[in-house]
Design a protein around this motif. Structure first.
Motif, PDB file in Angstrom:
ATOM      1  N   VAL A 148       0.866  -1.180   0.000  1.00  0.00           N
ATOM      2  CA  VAL A 148       0.000   0.000   0.000  1.00  0.00           C
ATOM      3  C   VAL A 148       0.905   1.234   0.000  1.00  0.00           C
ATOM      4  O   VAL A 148       1.751   1.387   0.872  1.00  0.00           O
ATOM      5  N   ASP A 149       0.740   2.085  -1.017  1.00  0.00           N
ATOM      6  CA  ASP A 149       1.592   3.265  -1.171  1.00  0.00           C
ATOM      7  C   ASP A 149       0.824   4.581  -1.053  1.00  0.00           C
ATOM      8  O   ASP A 149       1.436   5.643  -1.055  1.00  0.00           O
ATOM      9  N   PHE A 150      -0.508   4.518  -0.977  1.00  0.00           N
ATOM     10  CA  PHE A 150      -1.320   5.721  -1.121  1.00  0.00           C
ATOM     11  C   PHE A 150      -2.697   5.444  -0.538  1.00  0.00           C
ATOM     12  O   PHE A 150      -3.265   4.377  -0.775  1.00  0.00           O
ATOM     13  N   THR A 151      -3.208   6.368   0.249  1.00  0.00           N
ATOM     14  CA  THR A 151      -4.616   6.314   0.648  1.00  0.00           C
ATOM     15  C   THR A 151      -5.228   7.687   0.446  1.00  0.00           C
ATOM     16  O   THR A 151      -4.534   8.711   0.483  1.00  0.00           O
ATOM     17  N   MET A 152      -6.508   7.701   0.225  1.00  0.00           N
ATOM     18  CA  MET A 152      -7.225   8.952   0.008  1.00  0.00           C
ATOM     19  C   MET A 152      -8.649   8.771   0.512  1.00  0.00           C
ATOM     20  O   MET A 152      -9.259   7.719   0.310  1.00  0.00           O
ATOM     21  N   THR A 153      -9.171   9.785   1.176  1.00  0.00           N
ATOM     22  CA  THR A 153     -10.590   9.808   1.487  1.00  0.00           C
ATOM     23  C   THR A 153     -11.235  10.826   0.561  1.00  0.00           C
ATOM     24  O   THR A 153     -10.675  11.883   0.271  1.00  0.00           O
ATOM     25  N   THR A 154     -12.409  10.477   0.084  1.00  0.00           N
ATOM     26  CA  THR A 154     -13.135  11.316  -0.863  1.00  0.00           C
ATOM     27  C   THR A 154     -14.614  10.958  -0.805  1.00  0.00           C
ATOM     28  O   THR A 154     -14.979   9.883  -0.329  1.00  0.00           O
ATOM     29  N   ASP A 155     -15.439  11.848  -1.309  1.00  0.00           N
ATOM     30  CA  ASP A 155     -16.859  11.529  -1.400  1.00  0.00           C
ATOM     31  C   ASP A 155     -17.203  10.899  -2.753  1.00  0.00           C
ATOM     32  O   ASP A 155     -18.328  10.503  -2.993  1.00  0.00           O
ATOM     33  N   GLU A 156     -16.211  10.768  -3.621  1.00  0.00           N
ATOM     34  CA  GLU A 156     -16.406  10.173  -4.945  1.00  0.00           C
ATOM     35  C   GLU A 156     -16.314   8.647  -4.850  1.00  0.00           C
ATOM     36  O   GLU A 156     -15.581   8.107  -4.030  1.00  0.00           O
ATOM     37  N   ASP A 157     -17.028   7.955  -5.729  1.00  0.00           N
ATOM     38  CA  ASP A 157     -16.886   6.509  -5.864  1.00  0.00           C
ATOM     39  C   ASP A 157     -15.757   6.250  -6.855  1.00  0.00           C
ATOM     40  O   ASP A 157     -15.775   6.777  -7.969  1.00  0.00           O
ATOM     41  N   VAL A 158     -14.766   5.475  -6.439  1.00  0.00           N
ATOM     42  CA  VAL A 158     -13.619   5.153  -7.290  1.00  0.00           C
ATOM     43  C   VAL A 158     -13.527   3.641  -7.390  1.00  0.00           C
ATOM     44  O   VAL A 158     -13.425   2.950  -6.369  1.00  0.00           O
ATOM     45  N   ASP A 159     -13.577   3.113  -8.598  1.00  0.00           N
ATOM     46  CA  ASP A 159     -13.571   1.674  -8.813  1.00  0.00           C
ATOM     47  C   ASP A 159     -12.183   1.076  -8.618  1.00  0.00           C
ATOM     48  O   ASP A 159     -11.167   1.701  -8.956  1.00  0.00           O
ATOM     49  N   THR A 160     -12.154  -0.148  -8.113  1.00  0.00           N
ATOM     50  CA  THR A 160     -10.911  -0.905  -8.028  1.00  0.00           C
ATOM     51  C   THR A 160     -10.353  -1.045  -9.443  1.00  0.00           C
ATOM     52  O   THR A 160     -11.098  -1.284 -10.385  1.00  0.00           O
ATOM     53  N   GLY A 161      -9.036  -0.877  -9.584  1.00  0.00           N
ATOM     54  CA  GLY A 161      -8.387  -0.958 -10.888  1.00  0.00           C
ATOM     55  C   GLY A 161      -8.202   0.381 -11.568  1.00  0.00           C
ATOM     56  O   GLY A 161      -7.454   0.494 -12.532  1.00  0.00           O
ATOM     57  N   THR A 162      -8.869   1.416 -11.056  1.00  0.00           N
ATOM     58  CA  THR A 162      -8.715   2.752 -11.622  1.00  0.00           C
ATOM     59  C   THR A 162      -7.284   3.230 -11.409  1.00  0.00           C
ATOM     60  O   THR A 162      -6.684   2.986 -10.367  1.00  0.00           O
ATOM     61  N   ILE A 163      -6.741   3.912 -12.404  1.00  0.00           N
ATOM     62  CA  ILE A 163      -5.415   4.506 -12.287  1.00  0.00           C
ATOM     63  C   ILE A 163      -5.601   5.984 -11.973  1.00  0.00           C
ATOM     64  O   ILE A 163      -6.369   6.685 -12.643  1.00  0.00           O
ATOM     65  N   VAL A 164      -4.930   6.449 -10.917  1.00  0.00           N
ATOM     66  CA  VAL A 164      -4.991   7.854 -10.532  1.00  0.00           C
ATOM     67  C   VAL A 164      -3.566   8.392 -10.444  1.00  0.00           C
ATOM     68  O   VAL A 164      -2.609   7.635 -10.291  1.00  0.00           O
ATOM     69  N   GLU A 165      -3.441   9.699 -10.543  1.00  0.00           N
ATOM     70  CA  GLU A 165      -2.134  10.341 -10.447  1.00  0.00           C
ATOM     71  C   GLU A 165      -2.186  11.454  -9.421  1.00  0.00           C
ATOM     72  O   GLU A 165      -3.116  12.258  -9.402  1.00  0.00           O
ATOM     73  N   TYR A 166      -1.177  11.473  -8.573  1.00  0.00           N
ATOM     74  CA  TYR A 166      -1.054  12.541  -7.585  1.00  0.00           C
ATOM     75  C   TYR A 166       0.412  12.957  -7.520  1.00  0.00           C
ATOM     76  O   TYR A 166       1.287  12.113  -7.329  1.00  0.00           O
ATOM     77  N   GLU A 167       0.655  14.229  -7.719  1.00  0.00           N
ATOM     78  CA  GLU A 167       1.993  14.815  -7.713  1.00  0.00           C
ATOM     79  C   GLU A 167       2.957  14.050  -8.618  1.00  0.00           C
ATOM     80  O   GLU A 167       4.087  13.760  -8.249  1.00  0.00           O
ATOM     81  N   GLY A 168       2.486  13.704  -9.812  1.00  0.00           N
ATOM     82  CA  GLY A 168       3.329  13.082 -10.825  1.00  0.00           C
ATOM     83  C   GLY A 168       3.543  11.591 -10.679  1.00  0.00           C
ATOM     84  O   GLY A 168       4.239  10.982 -11.485  1.00  0.00           O
TER      85      GLY A 168
END
Length: 120
Positions: free
Chosen positions: A68-88
Motif C-alpha cells: 500500500v503506497d497511497f490512501t485517500m478519502t473522498t466523497d467520490e466513488d472510485v472503482d478498483t483498478g482505476t489509475i490515478v495520479e497525484y503529484e506526478g
C-alpha cells in the motif's frame, strides 16, 4: 447512524483539498499481435484528502497482500483498478471502501508496462 448531508459537505469543503487526476489506460497491439506500450490519458479530477502515513496499518486492517503506497478519502466513488495520479506519481486503486461519511481509496504505485526490450 445517519450522517446529514450538511456534515458531509462541511467535511468535503474542509478536508478534500488535493486534486487527484483520474486516468484511462490503453494498450496498443502491433500488426503481429504483440502487446505494445500501455499509455494513460487524463479523464477527470477528483478532490480528496491524500495520506501517506499509517499505510502498513491500512494494509493489515483490510487484509491486503499488495504494497500500500497511497490512501485517500473522498466523497467520490472510485472503482478498483482505476489509475490515478497525484503529484506526478501514478497509483492503481486496489481497494475502495465506504468509511464513515466518505470512501477510503487504497492504492499501490503503478507503472505502465512496455514491450521495449534491451538488446542482448
Amino acid at each position: 447512524m445517519r450522517i446529514p448531508n450538511s456534515f458531509k459537505t462541511k467535511i468535503k469543503d474542509t478536508f478534500y483539498d488535493k486534486a487527484v487526476i483520474v486516468l484511462d489506460k490503453t494498450s496498443s497491439v502491433d500488426d503481429e499481435g504483440w502487446a505494445g506500450e500501455e499509455s494513460t490519458t487524463e479523464v477527470g479530477t477528483i478532490l480528496g484528502n491524500v495520506r501517506f502515513d499509517r499505510l502498513a496499518e491500512v494494509q493489515e486492517e483490510y487484509g491486503i497482500d499488495e504494497q500500500v503506497d497511497f490512501t485517500m478519502t473522498t466523497d467520490e466513488d472510485v472503482d478498483t483498478g482505476t489509475i490515478v495520479e497525484y503529484e506526478g506519481i501514478e497509483y492503481r486503486v486496489i481497494n475502495s471502501v465506504p468509511y464513515d461519511s466518505h470512501n477510503l481509496v487504497i492504492g499501490t504505485k503503478w507503472t505502465s508496462k512496455s514491450t521495449t526490450l534491451g538488446s542482448a
